[in-house]
Design an enzyme around this catalytic site. Structure first.
Site, PDB file in Angstrom:
ATOM      1  N   GLN A  77     -33.335 -58.927  -5.655  1.00 18.88           N
ATOM      2  CA  GLN A  77     -32.886 -59.486  -5.539  1.00 18.88           C
ATOM      3  C   GLN A  77     -32.473 -60.067  -3.564  1.00 18.88           C
ATOM      4  O   GLN A  77     -32.013 -60.870  -2.890  1.00 18.88           O
ATOM      5  CB  GLN A  77     -31.261 -59.733  -6.244  1.00 18.88           C
ATOM      6  N   ARG A  99     -28.408 -65.969 -11.805  1.00 14.72           N
ATOM      7  CA  ARG A  99     -27.247 -64.925 -12.278  1.00 14.72           C
ATOM      8  C   ARG A  99     -26.544 -64.734 -10.614  1.00 14.72           C
ATOM      9  O   ARG A  99     -26.001 -64.822  -9.867  1.00 14.72           O
ATOM     10  CB  ARG A  99     -28.827 -64.202 -11.823  1.00 14.72           C
ATOM     11  N   GLY A 100     -25.851 -63.346 -10.849  1.00 11.66           N
ATOM     12  CA  GLY A 100     -25.267 -62.756  -9.938  1.00 11.66           C
ATOM     13  C   GLY A 100     -23.427 -63.779 -10.705  1.00 11.66           C
ATOM     14  O   GLY A 100     -23.417 -64.803 -11.420  1.00 11.66           O
ATOM     15  N   ALA A 101     -22.716 -62.730 -10.644  1.00 14.23           N
ATOM     16  CA  ALA A 101     -21.842 -62.706 -11.384  1.00 14.23           C
ATOM     17  C   ALA A 101     -21.139 -64.099 -11.080  1.00 14.23           C
ATOM     18  O   ALA A 101     -20.755 -64.531 -12.330  1.00 14.23           O
ATOM     19  CB  ALA A 101     -20.321 -61.998 -10.726  1.00 14.23           C
ATOM     20  N   ASN A 130     -21.786 -52.571  -9.642  1.00 10.73           N
ATOM     21  CA  ASN A 130     -22.066 -53.320  -8.751  1.00 10.73           C
ATOM     22  C   ASN A 130     -23.945 -53.053  -8.842  1.00 10.73           C
ATOM     23  O   ASN A 130     -23.919 -51.844  -8.900  1.00 10.73           O
ATOM     24  CB  ASN A 130     -21.994 -54.146  -6.940  1.00 10.73           C
ATOM     25  N   ASP A 164     -19.726 -56.727  -9.913  1.00 15.96           N
ATOM     26  CA  ASP A 164     -19.587 -57.183 -10.717  1.00 15.96           C
ATOM     27  C   ASP A 164     -18.194 -57.028 -11.454  1.00 15.96           C
ATOM     28  O   ASP A 164     -18.090 -58.253 -12.666  1.00 15.96           O
ATOM     29  CB  ASP A 164     -21.120 -56.960 -11.580  1.00 15.96           C
ATOM     30  N   ARG A 166     -25.256 -61.010 -21.440  1.00 17.16           N
ATOM     31  CA  ARG A 166     -25.364 -59.422 -20.328  1.00 17.16           C
ATOM     32  C   ARG A 166     -23.586 -59.051 -20.193  1.00 17.16           C
ATOM     33  O   ARG A 166     -22.650 -59.720 -20.309  1.00 17.16           O
ATOM     34  CB  ARG A 166     -25.236 -60.413 -19.061  1.00 17.16           C
TER      35      ARG A 166
END
Ligand code: MRU
Length: 335
Positions: free
Chosen positions: A191, A47-49, A242, A232, A86
């Site tokens: 997170q 995860r995380g852009a 975000n 994001d 996503r």
């Protein structure tokens, strides 16, 4: 284990740390299967852009490891599978676009896997450099002994390198500019509580974990000097998406006259989005809210609304830090 990584490509496999198990268990998964990578992105194991963009690029490359020659139908099937994982982080679509352009320029005599692999490695390496430049460009937002608040996780786990907002914080700490960090727990998937604390603890950076609703109270007591988060997707006018709860943080910063910054690579800017209205917001499953892990917190029949991101309007953002520079409001990323 003191050292960790989010993604590593070696011996024709992608290895990633399984983020849903952190911080209680550090497990690595190794795969050369693009479907497994797509699942990992969907489940937030990756995860995380920036990290999901890099993982998707490796997914495309690996799909050709045992698939010889050019095969457009196959390429677009794989790419569309990864595209559907996503919807909000534009880095995913940016990376897939880069891979598509590379694929289109190949001839049937080329070694497709090698060329796609080289491109995915280049995307990863570029992100590492961008993280370092973001940290350098963001350092000026702190004064000595700053007390900083952050939301979600924007460190090594969320990128291919050192991170975005959290990398700015880490660099500033090592230069003696940070007293401590307040880490929003980041409901519902935690997170902040699970991942940002994990990263800060690894680097011995002092922090307090707080609930998302505590930041306003700390601001009222003059206990927070600055806020910084990642993004994001950033529209050309600076409106930014975000993790859900970032908008709340930006609003309370404005009320308390505390600067609010965003740090992100330029791969997070969507040049087709004029404003936040053009940014799709992911809605996730109700079980992320009516349960914590496997424990029910309310009746499963109760209706739930679970948007995973929100939009921070540009006028609430004091500055946007990219690998190029620190931009101040008003923003115009068209030029
Ligand atoms: O749902 P997630 O955990 O992928 O959301 C991540 C965030 O919102 C991060 O702040 C953003 O991707 C920036 S990561 C450098």
């Amino acid at each position: 284990m003191n050292k960790f990584f989010s993604l590593k490509f070696a011996e024709d496999n992608l290895t990633f740390i399984e983020q849903t198990a952190l911080p209680l268990s550090e497990q690595y998964i190794t795969t050369d299967n693009y479907e497994r990578i797509a699942e990992a992105i969907e489940k937030l194991e990756i995860r995380g852009a920036p990290a999901i963009g890099i993982a998707a690029a490796f997914g495309i490359a690996l799909s050709f490891k045992n698939h010889n020659g050019k095969d457009d139908e196959y390429f677009y099937n794989v790419s569309n599978r990864l595209r559907r994982t996503r919807p909000t982080a534009v880095n995913l679509f940016w990376a897939l676009q880069q891979m598509e352009e590379t694929y289109k320029n190949l001839s049937s005599n080329d070694n497709i896997y090698s060329r796609l692999k080289e491109k995915a490695i280049a995307i990863h390496n570029e992100d590492i450099k961008k993280c370092d430049l973001i940290a350098k460009n963001g350092i000026s937002i702190f004064e000595r002994n700053s007390r900083v608040v952050t939301h979600c996780n924007t460190g090594k786990l969320a990128t291919g390198g050192g991170g975005t907002a959290l990398n700015v914080i880490k660099h500033a700490f090592h230069k003696g500019l940070i007293e401590h960090v307040f880490v929003d727990e980041t409901r519902p998937l935690l997170q902040g509580a699970r991942l940002t604390t994990f990263e800060l603890a690894k680097e011995s950076i002092p922090f307090y974990l707080i609930t998302d609703s505590t930041a306003a109270f700390l601001m009222q007591q003059n206990k927070i000097d600055v806020a910084i988060t990642g993004a994001d997707r950033i529209a050309t006018n600076g409106d930014s998406a975000n993790k859900i709860g970032t908008y709340n943080l930006a609003v309370i910063c404005k009320y308390h006259k505390i600067p609010f910054y965003i740090a992100a690579p330029t791969t997070t800017i969507d040049f087709n989005a004029k404003s936040g209205k053009d940014i799709p917001i992911e809605e996730r499953d109700k079980t992320e809210i009516n349960r914590i892990k496997d424990i029910k917190v309310t009746k499963s029949v109760y209706p739930v609304y679970n948007p995973s991101f929100d939009i921070i309007p540009n006028e609430l953002i004091t500055g946007i830090i990219t690998e190029d520079k620190l931009y101040n409001f008003p923003y115009n990323f068209n030029v």
